[in-house]
Motif scaffolding. Structure first.
Motif, short mmCIF file in Angstrom:
data_model
loop_
_atom_site.label_atom_id
_atom_site.label_comp_id
_atom_site.label_asym_id
_atom_site.label_seq_id
_atom_site.Cartn_x
_atom_site.Cartn_y
_atom_site.Cartn_z
N GLY A 129 54.16 -20.13 -34.64
CA GLY A 129 53.13 -20.72 -33.80
C GLY A 129 51.83 -20.84 -34.59
O GLY A 129 51.72 -20.35 -35.71
N ALA A 130 50.86 -21.48 -34.01
CA ALA A 130 49.59 -21.71 -34.69
C ALA A 130 48.57 -20.64 -34.32
O ALA A 130 48.68 -20.00 -33.29
N VAL A 131 47.60 -20.47 -35.19
CA VAL A 131 46.44 -19.64 -34.90
C VAL A 131 45.27 -20.60 -34.80
O VAL A 131 45.01 -21.38 -35.72
N ILE A 132 44.59 -20.56 -33.67
CA ILE A 132 43.50 -21.51 -33.43
C ILE A 132 42.18 -20.74 -33.42
O ILE A 132 42.06 -19.70 -32.77
N HIS A 133 41.21 -21.27 -34.13
CA HIS A 133 39.86 -20.69 -34.15
C HIS A 133 38.91 -21.72 -33.55
O HIS A 133 39.09 -22.92 -33.74
N GLY A 134 37.91 -21.26 -32.85
CA GLY A 134 36.95 -22.18 -32.26
C GLY A 134 35.71 -21.46 -31.81
O GLY A 134 35.51 -20.27 -32.11
N GLN A 135 34.89 -22.15 -31.09
CA GLN A 135 33.63 -21.60 -30.61
C GLN A 135 33.48 -21.97 -29.14
O GLN A 135 33.66 -23.13 -28.77
N VAL A 136 33.14 -20.99 -28.32
CA VAL A 136 32.85 -21.23 -26.92
C VAL A 136 31.34 -21.22 -26.78
O VAL A 136 30.67 -20.31 -27.25
N GLU A 137 30.80 -22.26 -26.17
CA GLU A 137 29.36 -22.34 -25.97
C GLU A 137 29.03 -22.20 -24.49
O GLU A 137 29.69 -22.79 -23.65
N TRP A 138 28.02 -21.39 -24.19
CA TRP A 138 27.55 -21.22 -22.82
C TRP A 138 26.28 -22.03 -22.64
O TRP A 138 25.38 -21.99 -23.49
N ILE A 139 26.20 -22.74 -21.57
CA ILE A 139 24.98 -23.48 -21.25
C ILE A 139 24.37 -22.80 -20.03
O ILE A 139 24.97 -22.75 -18.96
#
Length: 176
Positions: A129-139
């Motif tokens: 499977g894949a490993v996904i990296h990202g960023q969650v932004e709060w407004i």
């Protein structure tokens, strides 16, 4: 299924209106021998599985129910067998682990089950499977700080909306 067919796709609807007599519905029940679907989950390096799971889910929104988990067995060597499978179009989905420190392995196989016909010896190749990296932004609204982030997780379901294999493993760190 009405009118005595064995596949949900061939069934006919029966309409009943509130406050009126229901139509006479009569059909012959056909007893069919259930099918068995079996095969082998195989990792690229042919290592033994330390855990695994397989499911048979209906394809294309078919009215067929998933095969109950009590009707499937999976062995440590990756061999699996589904018992009592009704006719229909299914997607076999598999996941397995060969090392707890590595990502899970996944596989998928399109299966067409005909009444009373067994499907032996399916070979399901598993891939990491894949490993996904990202960023969650709060407004924030009105200058207030964002809501509590503790316990927030992200997930990646299958494109068809099913959830097999998309455990809530996407931890969100305090910095998003």
């Amino acid at each position: 299924y009405f009118p005595g067919v064995i596949a949900a796709a061939e069934a006919k609807a029966v309409s009943v209106a509130a406050g009126s007599d229901s139509p006479r519905v009569e059909f012959r029940i056909r007893i069919i021998k259930p099918s068995h679907v079996s095969g082998l989950l195989k990792s690229a390096d042919k290592r033994a599985l330390i855990s695994g799971a397989v499911v048979l889910v209906p394809r294309d929104g078919a009215a067929v129910q998933p095969v109950p988990s009590e009707d499937v067995e999976i062995r440590p060597d990756g061999r699996f067998r589904f018992r009592n499978v009704p006719p229909g179009q299914y997607q076999l989905r598999a996941r397995a682990a060969i090392d707890p420190a590595q990502v899970l392995l996944f596989g998928s196989y399109a299966v067409s089950v005909k009444a009373g016909e067994d499907l032996p010896d399916l070979l399901v190749d598993l891939a990491p499977g894949a490993v996904i990296h990202g960023q969650v932004e709060w407004i924030s609204k009105g200058g207030r700080s964002p809501a509590a982030r503790r316990g927030l997780r992200v997930r990646a379901p299958f494109a068809d909306g099913t959830s097999f294999g998309d455990a809530l493993t996407g931890d969100v760190f305090p910095n998003g």
